[in-house]
Design an enzyme around this catalytic site. Structure first.
Site, PDB file in Angstrom:
ATOM      1  N   HIS A   1      -1.664 -16.717 -16.121  1.00 38.39           N
ATOM      2  CA  HIS A   1      -1.350 -17.864 -15.268  1.00 38.39           C
ATOM      3  C   HIS A   1      -2.640 -18.589 -14.887  1.00 38.39           C
ATOM      4  O   HIS A   1      -3.717 -18.003 -14.871  1.00 38.39           O
ATOM      5  CB  HIS A   1      -0.631 -17.413 -14.007  1.00 38.39           C
ATOM      6  CG  HIS A   1       0.758 -16.911 -14.253  1.00 38.39           C
ATOM      7  ND1 HIS A   1       1.572 -16.480 -13.235  1.00 38.39           N
ATOM      8  CD2 HIS A   1       1.482 -16.775 -15.395  1.00 38.39           C
ATOM      9  CE1 HIS A   1       2.736 -16.112 -13.735  1.00 38.39           C
ATOM     10  NE2 HIS A   1       2.705 -16.267 -15.041  1.00 38.39           N
TER      11      HIS A   1
ATOM     12  N   GLU B   1      -3.766 -19.588 -12.018  1.00 36.16           N
ATOM     13  CA  GLU B   1      -4.452 -19.015 -10.862  1.00 36.16           C
ATOM     14  C   GLU B   1      -5.295 -17.817 -11.267  1.00 36.16           C
ATOM     15  O   GLU B   1      -6.407 -17.624 -10.755  1.00 36.16           O
ATOM     16  CB  GLU B   1      -3.445 -18.589  -9.780  1.00 36.16           C
ATOM     17  CG  GLU B   1      -2.594 -19.710  -9.231  1.00 36.16           C
ATOM     18  CD  GLU B   1      -1.233 -19.843  -9.906  1.00 36.16           C
ATOM     19  OE1 GLU B   1      -0.263 -20.174  -9.216  1.00 36.16           O
ATOM     20  OE2 GLU B   1      -1.143 -19.612 -11.150  1.00 36.16           O
TER      21      GLU B   1
ATOM     22  N   CYS C   1       3.304 -17.731  -7.977  1.00 36.33           N
ATOM     23  CA  CYS C   1       4.401 -16.778  -8.110  1.00 36.33           C
ATOM     24  C   CYS C   1       4.285 -15.659  -7.083  1.00 36.33           C
ATOM     25  O   CYS C   1       3.195 -15.316  -6.620  1.00 36.33           O
ATOM     26  CB  CYS C   1       4.479 -16.221  -9.527  1.00 36.33           C
ATOM     27  SG  CYS C   1       3.076 -15.221 -10.057  1.00 36.33           S
TER      28      CYS C   1
ATOM     29  N   CYS D   1       0.492 -13.953  -8.621  1.00 36.63           N
ATOM     30  CA  CYS D   1      -0.586 -14.883  -8.270  1.00 36.63           C
ATOM     31  C   CYS D   1      -0.775 -14.959  -6.763  1.00 36.63           C
ATOM     32  O   CYS D   1      -1.913 -15.023  -6.285  1.00 36.63           O
ATOM     33  CB  CYS D   1      -0.321 -16.256  -8.864  1.00 36.63           C
ATOM     34  SG  CYS D   1      -0.473 -16.250 -10.670  1.00 36.63           S
TER      35      CYS D   1
END
Length: 149
Positions: free
Chosen positions: A50, A52, A75, A85
């Site tokens: 992801h 992040e 998330c 995240c």
């Protein structure tokens, strides 16, 4: 660097990755501390890692006390297990998270923001939301057993 400048950079990162992230949305993330970008990232090819995660890895300890600009709500849980995240952002000690759009996925849907807030992180929805919204116009989260976010 203004909040808008940082979010526009996150949006640009995400725009460049649209169509390359499989079932996951393209999410851009920029981490700023003391007016300087200390990390940035975008969702990887096929949907992992992801955005992040990439930005936090690049920022390292410089993420502590920083502001994070992300195009979609972080998330709250991972379909594949491991830290979400929002958990990673809390563990990194960030002070503030500004996210442009809410994530309708069952893996976020407000829970990511609630986790941040419960940990004392300022979480703010809507910074340049209208500019980021087209990134997610066709994003249709899968059911919990299908989603990869």
């Amino acid at each position: 660097m203004t909040d808008e400048d940082a979010m526009r950079r996150a949006i640009a990162l995400a725009e460049a990755q649209v169509g390359r992230t499989g079932e996951n949305p393209a999410v851009g993330c920029v981490i700023v501390r003391d007016g300087v970008v200390v990390g940035e990232g975008v969702t990887g090819e096929g949907g992992r890692p992801h955005g992040e995660e990439v930005a936090l890895d690049r920022a390292g300890e410089r993420a502590r006390g920083a502001t994070v600009y992300v195009t979609l709500e972080p998330c709250a849980k991972r379909s594949a297990g491991g830290l979400s995240c929002s958990e990673r952002l809390v563990a990194a000690g960030v002070a503030r998270v500004a996210y442009a759009c809410p994530d309708p996925s069952v893996f976020a849907a407000g829970d990511g923001a609630r986790r941040l807030q419960a940990a004392g992180v300022i979480a703010h929805l809507g910074l340049l939301g209208a500019e980021a919204a087209p990134l997610y116009a066709s994003y249709r989260p899968a059911k919990p057993t299908e989603s990869r976010r």
